[in-house]
Design an enzyme around this catalytic site. Structure first.
Site, PDB file in Angstrom:
ATOM      1  N   ASN A  10       0.876  -1.174   0.000  1.00 17.06           N
ATOM      2  CA  ASN A  10       0.000   0.000   0.000  1.00 17.06           C
ATOM      3  C   ASN A  10       0.909   1.218   0.000  1.00 17.06           C
ATOM      4  OD1 ASN A  10      -1.787   2.060   0.432  1.00 17.06           O
ATOM      5  ND2 ASN A  10      -2.373   1.433   2.521  1.00 17.06           N
ATOM      6  N   TRP A  11       1.032   1.826  -1.170  1.00 18.40           N
ATOM      7  CA  TRP A  11       1.959   2.955  -1.291  1.00 18.40           C
ATOM      8  C   TRP A  11       1.469   4.187  -0.541  1.00 18.40           C
ATOM      9  CZ3 TRP A  11       3.655   3.197  -7.191  1.00 18.40           C
ATOM     10  CH2 TRP A  11       4.378   2.038  -7.501  1.00 18.40           C
ATOM     11  N   LYS A  12       0.170   4.212  -0.198  1.00 17.10           N
ATOM     12  CA  LYS A  12      -0.420   5.423   0.397  1.00 17.10           C
ATOM     13  C   LYS A  12      -0.136   6.612  -0.538  1.00 17.10           C
ATOM     14  CE  LYS A  12      -0.213   3.105   4.801  1.00 17.10           C
ATOM     15  NZ  LYS A  12      -0.124   3.171   6.260  1.00 17.10           N
ATOM     16  N   HIS A  95      -9.466   1.379   5.053  1.00 14.53           N
ATOM     17  CA  HIS A  95      -8.179   1.563   5.734  1.00 14.53           C
ATOM     18  C   HIS A  95      -8.374   2.527   6.906  1.00 14.53           C
ATOM     19  CE1 HIS A  95      -4.061   2.641   6.583  1.00 14.53           C
ATOM     20  NE2 HIS A  95      -3.709   1.542   5.950  1.00 14.53           N
ATOM     21  N   GLU A  97      -6.731   4.902   7.939  1.00  9.62           N
ATOM     22  CA  GLU A  97      -6.495   6.317   7.609  1.00  9.62           C
ATOM     23  C   GLU A  97      -7.724   6.938   6.959  1.00  9.62           C
ATOM     24  OE1 GLU A  97      -2.830   5.626   5.499  1.00  9.62           O
ATOM     25  OE2 GLU A  97      -1.899   5.021   7.384  1.00  9.62           O
ATOM     26  N   GLU A 166      -5.305  -4.787  10.704  1.00 15.83           N
ATOM     27  CA  GLU A 166      -4.289  -3.759  10.901  1.00 15.83           C
ATOM     28  C   GLU A 166      -4.548  -3.038  12.216  1.00 15.83           C
ATOM     29  OE1 GLU A 166      -2.446  -2.665   6.844  1.00 15.83           O
ATOM     30  OE2 GLU A 166      -3.947  -1.177   7.362  1.00 15.83           O
ATOM     31  N   GLY A 172       2.676   2.300  10.777  1.00 16.19           N
ATOM     32  CA  GLY A 172       3.647   3.376  10.605  1.00 16.19           C
ATOM     33  C   GLY A 172       4.371   3.758  11.873  1.00 16.19           C
ATOM     34  N   SER A 210       3.531  -2.097  10.305  1.00 17.45           N
ATOM     35  CA  SER A 210       4.981  -2.191  10.506  1.00 17.45           C
ATOM     36  C   SER A 210       5.540  -3.576  10.181  1.00 17.45           C
ATOM     37  CB  SER A 210       5.364  -1.762  11.922  1.00 17.45           C
ATOM     38  OG  SER A 210       4.986  -0.408  12.143  1.00 17.45           O
ATOM     39  N   GLY A 231       2.895  -1.133   4.177  1.00 14.60           N
ATOM     40  CA  GLY A 231       2.980   0.289   3.878  1.00 14.60           C
ATOM     41  C   GLY A 231       4.415   0.683   3.555  1.00 14.60           C
ATOM     42  N   GLY A 232       5.087   1.273   4.536  1.00 10.59           N
ATOM     43  CA  GLY A 232       6.428   1.823   4.338  1.00 10.59           C
ATOM     44  C   GLY A 232       7.402   0.898   3.625  1.00 10.59           C
TER      45      GLY A 232
HETATM   46  O1  G3H Z   1      -1.812  -0.547   4.657  1.00 10.85           O
HETATM   47  C1  G3H Z   1      -0.722  -0.661   5.258  1.00 10.85           C
HETATM   48  C2  G3H Z   1      -0.641  -0.430   6.673  1.00 10.85           C
HETATM   49  O2  G3H Z   1      -1.290   0.737   7.048  1.00 10.85           O
HETATM   50  C3  G3H Z   1       0.711  -0.612   7.259  1.00 10.85           C
HETATM   51  O3  G3H Z   1       1.548   0.491   7.069  1.00 10.85           O
HETATM   52  O4  G3H Z   1       3.586  -0.929   7.017  1.00 10.85           O
HETATM   53  O5  G3H Z   1       3.756   1.561   7.038  1.00 10.85           O
HETATM   54  O6  G3H Z   1       2.991   0.312   9.078  1.00 10.85           O
HETATM   55  P1  G3H Z   1       3.055   0.360   7.590  1.00 10.85           P
END
Ligand code: G3H
Length: 248
Positions: A10-12, A95, A97, A166, A172, A210, A231-232
């Site tokens: 998930n690149w956000k 999600h 967010e 999640e 994050g 994470s 994510g990251g």
């Molecule tokens: O969609 C992905 C999640 O929100 C995890 O994000 O891997 O940066 O903690 P993260």
């Protein structure tokens, strides 16, 4: 079980035409012998670029959201039919967010899942508790309520969804749920899906929060952890490829 694992990035709200090009080329080159399904969920303006970049590869494409509506006067929204035109296979819905910053509630998330399913797109339904909810002992209640809305709205179609657990406190933050914490919640969600469909053994339940190259293998070794929503670490090709390699 014989559920094939799914690793979804998930690149956000990250990326650029130039950086996407380098990242996707490296991922496609490095994932050749992957034992799992691999997807990247990208910002909508990059779908056309990704459609070209992934051409001829095993990389699957996803969006980070989808409108619950078919079409019409919904400024700023992207419909499932539009996503489908770019070869999108997955759409993240609910999600944390989006729940937090855009006020999305359980019913809206369920309607988005329904819109995706109606167009042959697999919704990746996100559920998860906040730190305050976990500390109050409400984790199970919260994730079951979030998933129940999707089950009730989508009926027998729910065997076609993917679920992502999640924990909000792990997103994050660098704080990952322990493998035991993840497995415990995944088992609760699996039981809830079992009660709703005879095909719950086929439904992938991903962990997100994470997940990285160092902790992926032990999380993915849990019996009810069928993949990851990353994510990251999905923005760095070597890290993402190490997670992909750990999913077998
Ligand atoms: O969609 C992905 C999640 O929100 C995890 O994000 O891997 O940066 O903690 P993260």
């Amino acid at each position: 079980t014989d559920r094939k694992k799914l690793i979804a990035g998930n690149w956000k709200m990250n990326g650029s035409i130039a950086s996407n090009d380098a990242l996707v080329r490296a991922v496609v080159a490095g994932m050749k012998d992957a034992a799992c399904t691999v997807a990247v969920c990208v910002p909508a303006p990059y779908l056309a670029q990704l459609q070209l970049l992934r051409h001829g590869s095993q990389l699957e494409l996803g969006s980070q959201d989808v409108s619950p509506h078919e079409q019409g006067a919904y400024t700023g929204e992207v419909s499932a039919a539009m996503l489908k035109e770019f070869g999108v296979r997955y759409a993240i819905v609910g999600h944390s967010e989006r729940r937090q910053y855009h006020g999305e509630g359980d019913q809206q998330v369920a309607d988005k899942a329904k819109a995706a399913l109606a167009h042959g797109i697999t919704p990746i339904v996100c559920v998860g508790e906040t730190l305050a909810e976990r500390e109050a002992g409400r984790t199970e209640e919260v994730v079951k309520r979030q998933l129940a809305a999707v089950i009730h709205t989508n009926g027998h179609c729910i065997s076609e969804i993917v679920v992502a657990y999640e924990p909000v406190w792990a997103i994050g933050t660098g704080k990952t749920a322990s493998p035991e914490q993840a497995q415990q919640v995944h088992a609760v969600l699996r039981a809830q899906l079992k009660a709703a469909t005879g095909k719950a053994d086929r439904i992938a339940i991903l962990y997100g929060g994470s997940m990285n190259a160092g902790n992926a293998a032990t999380l993915l070794a849990q019996p009810d952890v069928d993949g990851g929503l990353i994510g990251g670490a999905s923005l760095k090709a070597p890290d993402f490829l190490q997670i992909i390699a750990a999913a077998r």
